[in-house]
Write a protein that holds these residues in place. Structure first.
Motif, mmCIF file in Angstrom:
data_model
loop_
_atom_site.group_PDB
_atom_site.id
_atom_site.type_symbol
_atom_site.label_atom_id
_atom_site.label_comp_id
_atom_site.label_asym_id
_atom_site.label_seq_id
_atom_site.Cartn_x
_atom_site.Cartn_y
_atom_site.Cartn_z
ATOM 1 N N SER A 235 7.333 -2.638 -92.062
ATOM 2 C CA SER A 235 7.389 -3.871 -92.848
ATOM 3 C C SER A 235 6.122 -4.042 -93.673
ATOM 4 C CB SER A 235 7.581 -5.079 -91.929
ATOM 5 O OG SER A 235 8.848 -5.044 -91.297
ATOM 6 N N ALA A 236 4.959 -3.784 -93.063
ATOM 7 C CA ALA A 236 3.694 -3.916 -93.786
ATOM 8 C C ALA A 236 3.632 -2.958 -94.964
ATOM 9 C CB ALA A 236 2.524 -3.669 -92.831
ATOM 10 N N ASP A 237 4.061 -1.716 -94.737
ATOM 11 C CA ASP A 237 4.026 -0.725 -95.807
ATOM 12 C C ASP A 237 5.059 -1.039 -96.885
ATOM 13 O OD1 ASP A 237 2.017 0.520 -94.446
ATOM 14 O OD2 ASP A 237 3.193 2.250 -93.795
ATOM 15 N N TYR A 238 6.188 -1.613 -96.496
ATOM 16 C CA TYR A 238 7.195 -2.004 -97.485
ATOM 17 C C TYR A 238 6.632 -3.093 -98.397
ATOM 18 C CZ TYR A 238 11.661 -3.255 -99.574
ATOM 19 O OH TYR A 238 12.667 -3.504 -100.469
ATOM 20 N N ILE A 239 5.983 -4.095 -97.805
ATOM 21 C CA ILE A 239 5.372 -5.159 -98.600
ATOM 22 C C ILE A 239 4.325 -4.582 -99.547
ATOM 23 C CG2 ILE A 239 3.857 -7.181 -98.446
ATOM 24 C CD1 ILE A 239 5.363 -7.862 -95.813
ATOM 25 N N SER A 240 3.619 -3.551 -99.098
ATOM 26 C CA SER A 240 2.564 -2.942 -99.904
ATOM 27 C C SER A 240 3.097 -1.934 -100.920
ATOM 28 C CB SER A 240 1.540 -2.255 -98.984
ATOM 29 O OG SER A 240 0.958 -3.195 -98.092
ATOM 30 N N GLY A 241 4.420 -1.696 -100.926
ATOM 31 C CA GLY A 241 5.021 -0.810 -101.918
ATOM 32 C C GLY A 241 4.859 0.662 -101.642
ATOM 33 N N ALA A 242 4.805 1.069 -100.368
ATOM 34 C CA ALA A 242 4.553 2.465 -100.012
ATOM 35 C C ALA A 242 5.595 3.410 -100.609
ATOM 36 C CB ALA A 242 4.519 2.615 -98.492
ATOM 37 N N ASP A 243 5.116 4.498 -101.196
ATOM 38 C CA ASP A 243 6.002 5.459 -101.858
ATOM 39 C C ASP A 243 6.794 6.308 -100.876
ATOM 40 O OD1 ASP A 243 5.160 4.622 -104.359
ATOM 41 O OD2 ASP A 243 3.564 6.130 -104.482
ATOM 42 N N TYR A 244 6.300 6.484 -99.641
ATOM 43 C CA TYR A 244 6.965 7.403 -98.706
ATOM 44 C C TYR A 244 8.283 6.854 -98.173
ATOM 45 C CZ TYR A 244 5.540 4.608 -94.623
ATOM 46 O OH TYR A 244 5.390 3.614 -93.697
ATOM 47 N N LEU A 245 8.493 5.550 -98.252
ATOM 48 C CA LEU A 245 9.693 4.940 -97.682
ATOM 49 C C LEU A 245 10.936 5.309 -98.488
ATOM 50 C CD1 LEU A 245 8.213 1.405 -96.948
ATOM 51 C CD2 LEU A 245 8.953 3.081 -95.243
ATOM 52 N N TYR A 246 12.052 5.434 -97.790
ATOM 53 C CA TYR A 246 13.349 5.629 -98.444
ATOM 54 C C TYR A 246 14.382 4.826 -97.670
ATOM 55 C CZ TYR A 246 13.665 9.099 -94.678
ATOM 56 O OH TYR A 246 13.646 9.724 -93.451
ATOM 57 N N ASP A 247 15.298 4.174 -98.409
ATOM 58 C CA ASP A 247 16.313 3.353 -97.759
ATOM 59 C C ASP A 247 17.560 4.174 -97.463
ATOM 60 O OD1 ASP A 247 17.855 3.451 -100.124
ATOM 61 O OD2 ASP A 247 17.018 1.556 -100.870
ATOM 62 N N ASP A 248 18.584 3.523 -96.949
ATOM 63 C CA ASP A 248 19.792 4.229 -96.517
ATOM 64 C C ASP A 248 20.620 4.756 -97.679
ATOM 65 O OD1 ASP A 248 19.157 3.835 -93.844
ATOM 66 O OD2 ASP A 248 20.199 1.914 -93.751
#
Length: 354
Positions: A235-248
């Protein structure tokens, strides 16, 4: 008790007889009033699949008591944790039969709890059972969640992170020594993480909903504590706009810079007490973009959960955390003075000016 709150409206300010040189003649003035956003772990989970639907079809005392808590606070946007997933059935029944149909819009989706992994995740030498599910649960969807809203939900723009793999979080706390050769298959979210955009009179509010695993019920490897930490970090990284995240859907990246949001949910982490990894919830609370209203109740301070005494006792684990561009008008932990409660958690709300 009901709460009547006018919603934000846009008024055209017209001045009869004003000349076209008057800068206010054609100005649009935005007039806003607060909306109430709440989170509530209502313990509307059941031991077998389908029982919640059956209970909500008739009159159930515990569901009625949970609905009374919601009615007493009348949130405009509400996240309910521990609400068994059964498609739209239970969600609609609770709204229609218990909440007087107040919420014309809702979002729910599958979660990892109870979904069999096909792996021996609890290392008991057997396959199957709640400990071998992607998230602990007796059946798929147990301990799910739902977002109710009096405002339209942009369902086509919802992002979910049910399938994000723990290994893909850089520098994670994934206990590879414990999980061994199945480590790379593990999903991070014990339920799911959602970004649910809500249209509040033309303004988009991103509801960031989650319910990380309790940091307990494990051994010296602290696998649940480490998972709780990294679920909160997601959640913290999502708020910070982290590039590594990918959704479903395979879309990469986090929240758009400058977007208005409120993070909701039972995070199973107290800033000071309890069993969570040190600093787990601080990963969110310390973000520059996050406000912590630190809501309280009269007799229990900021605590939001009534757990067994003496350990862990009362804890603050449920959060309403708005972005720094929103104005917090008021906030509260709803902890009524009564002998019995429908849940071991209390409803938490904040009034926000959008």
């Amino acid at each position: 008790m009901s709460r009547l709150v006018p919603v934000a409206v846009t008024l055209a300010v017209m001045a009869a007889g004003c000349s076209s040189s008057d800068p206010d003649a054609d100005r649009l003035e935005s007039v806003t009033t607060p909306i109430r956003v709440a989170t509530y772990n209502a313990s509307l989970n059941r031991p077998v699949a389908g029982q919640l639907v059956t209970d909500l079809t008739g009159e159930n005392a515990q569901a009625r008591a949970a609905a009374d808590v919601i009615a007493a606070n009348s949130p405009d946007v509400l996240l309910v944790n521990e609400f068994d997933y059964s498609g739209d059935d239970a969600v609609a029944l609770f709204n229609d039969n218990y909440l007087d149909g107040q919420y014309p819009h809702f979002f729910t989706a599958p979660v990892n709890t109870g979904v069999d992994s096909g792996l021996d995740l609890d290392r008991d030498g057997e396959l199957g059972g709640p400990g071998d599910a992607w998230g602990f649960g007796q059946f798929p969807g147990q301990y799910g969640m739902v977002v109710y809203s009096k405002f339209p939900i942009a369902t086509d723009s919802v992002r979910t992170f049910q399938n994000f793999l723990w290994k893909d979080m850089p520098d994670s706390l994934l206990p590879r020594d414990y999980y061994g050769d199945v480590s790379d298959q593990l999903r991070l979210s014990s339920k799911s993480h959602w970004d649910v955009p809500i249209d509040v009179n033309g303004n988009t509010l991103h509801v960031l909903a989650s319910h990380p695993t309790p940091p307990s019920f494990d051994g010296p490897e602290d696998r649940n504590g480490k998972r709780n930490h990294d679920e909160i970090r997601l959640s913290a990284d999502y708020i910070s706009g982290a590039d590594y995240l990918y959704d479903d859907n395979g879309v990469r990246g986090g929240l758009e810079d400058g977007a208005s949001f409120v993070m909701l949910g039972d995070q199973n982490s107290d800033p000071v007490d309890g069993d969570s990894v040190a600093g787990a919830i601080a990963q969110v609370l310390d973000l520059p973009r996050v406000q912590d209203p630190a809501p309280t109740s009269a007799d229990h301070g900021t605590d939001t959960a009534d757990f067994a005494d003496p350990t862990p006792g009362d804890l603050r684990v449920d959060y309403v955390l708005p972005s720094d561009d929103l104005t917090v008008i008021d906030s509260q932990v709803y902890w009524p003075n009564q002998a019995e409660h429908p849940s071991d958690h209390r409803l938490v709300w904040a009034d926000l000016e959008i």
